[in-house]
Enzyme design. Structure first.
Site, PDB file in Angstrom:
ATOM      1  N   SER A 187      -3.145  -3.645   0.379  1.00 47.12           N
ATOM      2  CA  SER A 187      -1.914  -4.318   0.784  1.00 47.12           C
ATOM      3  C   SER A 187      -2.180  -5.794   1.084  1.00 47.12           C
ATOM      4  CB  SER A 187      -1.382  -3.628   2.044  1.00 47.12           C
ATOM      5  OG  SER A 187      -0.299  -4.344   2.567  1.00 47.12           O
ATOM      6  N   CYS A 203       3.667   4.136  18.851  1.00 47.16           N
ATOM      7  CA  CYS A 203       3.252   3.964  17.464  1.00 47.16           C
ATOM      8  C   CYS A 203       4.292   4.440  16.471  1.00 47.16           C
ATOM      9  CB  CYS A 203       1.944   4.680  17.209  1.00 47.16           C
ATOM     10  SG  CYS A 203       0.781   3.614  16.392  1.00 47.16           S
ATOM     11  N   ALA A 260       0.825  -1.212   0.000  1.00 49.30           N
ATOM     12  CA  ALA A 260       0.000   0.000   0.000  1.00 49.30           C
ATOM     13  C   ALA A 260       0.859   1.263   0.000  1.00 49.30           C
ATOM     14  CB  ALA A 260      -0.948  -0.007   1.197  1.00 49.30           C
TER      15      ALA A 260
HETATM   16  C1  LIG Z   1      -0.420  -0.789   6.601  1.00 43.09           C
HETATM   17  C2  LIG Z   1      -1.012   0.423   5.998  1.00 43.09           C
HETATM   18  C3  LIG Z   1      -0.381   1.084   4.921  1.00 43.09           C
HETATM   19  C4  LIG Z   1       0.944   0.627   4.359  1.00 43.09           C
HETATM   20  O1  LIG Z   1       0.846  -0.626   3.748  1.00 43.09           O
HETATM   21  P1  LIG Z   1       2.155  -1.484   3.377  1.00 43.09           P
HETATM   22  O2  LIG Z   1       1.629  -2.538   2.481  1.00 43.09           O
HETATM   23  O3  LIG Z   1       2.676  -2.018   4.670  1.00 43.09           O
HETATM   24  O4  LIG Z   1       3.109  -0.581   2.691  1.00 43.09           O
HETATM   25  C5  LIG Z   1      -0.992   2.205   4.409  1.00 43.09           C
HETATM   26  N1  LIG Z   1      -2.154   2.650   4.907  1.00 43.09           N
HETATM   27  C6  LIG Z   1      -2.790   2.052   5.921  1.00 43.09           C
HETATM   28  C7  LIG Z   1      -4.096   2.587   6.409  1.00 43.09           C
HETATM   29  C8  LIG Z   1      -2.234   0.918   6.505  1.00 43.09           C
HETATM   30  O5  LIG Z   1      -2.858   0.344   7.520  1.00 43.09           O
END
Ligand SMILES: *Cc1c(COP(=O)(O)O)cnc(C)c1O
Length: 404
Positions: A201, A328, A73
């Site tokens: 993701s 966090c 993501a």
């Molecule tokens: C985990 C997360 C991301 C990042 O995703 P990755 O695949 O770990 O890079 C972005 N936005 C939200 C809301 C998430 O929970």
């Protein structure tokens, strides 16, 4: 029951055994490069990738051609922001987003600000909700992208995405949604919600890490994005690089499982989450729910415990893997910027715990967690003079603290 208990599913989730099983052959005998057009190894890999594209498109009510594979993501969000700026930068340089977004969004925004773009960061109410009317008021002639997360990863609040999408499209502004937390938990329909680009993701939905996808609308309007990673022109030129076939197969399978089980699983997660909430509120006073009481993720429970010390609370809960509102942002002791945006005071932010219930948690585990948390909070409060004073009815805000 095995300790420690994992209850941090907003950070990551284990790969579902069915997902792993589906992936395994693509590491060994079915190892082809999906871009190899001249032999059956390549065709086999390409066909597996196309199956995954369909599985991912289905859960979003999109078309398979609208799915681009990425590393997660974070990368999808980067492409959605920087690719929009690259392609539509002549039309305008203004972006709208929300103060409680994930760092992948906020840091992409900061990067573009350094390059001369302007970004409006909208505030949220005490539940973490952005008002669609505020989004509308922030739009200017120069606005090229509105980017709002579907649900927040700390407090679980679910934004009014369909309403914001309607606002965006009425003003011909593109709309990006970070759906990393909602795929498989909350129904998504990119057309009904007027979403133009959407990030998801693998590892948040019981798929593997290092794989994700970006939905890019192909009609009404046809969205075009500049590339962030350049190379062999894979993924319609939007994301070059040899495809991670095992990861893609796993992401596809994870989406298929999520789609089939969503209704039943969300109900089960809500049951476990509410059992946890009830167990804590029935035995402890002075605890506060962070986020929206109803418009929230089925697996999220974020609670602040007054009159305890945040670090000591986490130390006491070593057998339970959860996140806290102070740890966090990793090493820093800064309270969570998300909780601060909701107006949660520094003390309560420091003593907040985010429970993320998952597909693999059991009632027995929930009951163990309740028992541990109640015991640790009670023990810490027994040592707290502030809690004693509050119990005696002394208004702590009115106390004249003396320095000598
Ligand atoms: C985990 C997360 C991301 C990042 O995703 P990755 O695949 O770990 O890079 C972005 N936005 C939200 C809301 C998430 O929970």
């Amino acid at each position: 029951m095995k300790l420690p208990i994992y209850m941090d599913s907003h950070s990551t989730t284990p790969v579902d055994p069915q997902v792993l099983e589906t992936m395994l052959p693509y590491f060994s005998e079915r190892f082809g490069n999906a871009a190899s057009r001249s032999h059956s190894f390549g065709w086999d890999a390409e066909s597996a990738v196309e199956t995954a594209r369909v599985q991912i498109a289905n859960i979003l009510k999109a078309s398979p051609k609208e799915i681009i594979f990425t590393s997660g993501a974070t990368e999808s969000i980067n492409i959605a922001w920087k690719g929009t700026q690259e392609m539509y930068g002549e039309k305008g340089n203004h972006f709208i987003t929300v103060a409680t977004e994930h760092k992948a969004t906020l840091d992409s925004a900061k990067y573009l600000e350094k390059k001369g773009c302007s970004v409006t960061y909208l505030p949220v109410d005490k539940y973490g909700l952005v008002d669609p009317k505020d989004v509308e008021k922030a739009i200017t002639d120069k606005t090229i992208l509105i980017s709002v997360m579907h649900a927040n990863n700390e407090v679980g609040t679910i934004h009014r995405i369909a309403e914001i999408g309607a606002v965006a499209h009425a003003r011909n502004v593109l709309f990006h949604v970070d759906a990393a937390q909602t795929v498989g938990k909350v129904p998504i329909d990119v057309n009904a919600m007027n979403i133009d680009t959407l990030s998801l993701s693998g590892h948040k939905i019981y798929g593997p890490k290092g794989i994700g996808a970006l939905y890019v609308r192909r009609q009404n309007p046809r969205v075009r994005l500049g590339a962030v990673i350049h190379g062999g022109g894979h993924e319609r030129g939007m994301r070059s690089g040899t495809l991670n076939v095992p990861g893609i197969v796993g992401l596809g399978k994870a989406c298929e499982i999520a789609q089939v089980t969503m209704a039943e699983e969300s109900a089960r997660l809500i049951g476990l989450r509410d059992r946890l909430m009830k167990g804590l509120t029935s035995q402890l006073d002075s605890i506060y729910l962070n986020g929206h009481p109803d418009m929230r993720l089925p697996n999220n429970l974020n609670i602040s415990f007054a009159y305890v010390e945040g670090e000591a609370l986490m130390m006491g809960l070593k057998e339970i893997a959860v996140s806290s509102g102070s740890a966090c942002t990793s090493a820093s002791l800064e309270p969570s910027y998300v909780l601060r945006a909701l107006g949660v005071g520094e003390d309560l932010a420091h003593t907040s715990i985010r429970f993320g219930v998952s597909r693999f948690n059991t009632e027995e585990e929930i009951d163990f967690v309740i028992e541990r948390v109640v015991a640790v909070v009670n023990r810490l409060r027994e040592m707290s003079p502030l809690y004693e004073m509050a119990k005696e009815g002394i208004d702590l805000k009115s106390v004249q603290w003396s320095s000598h």
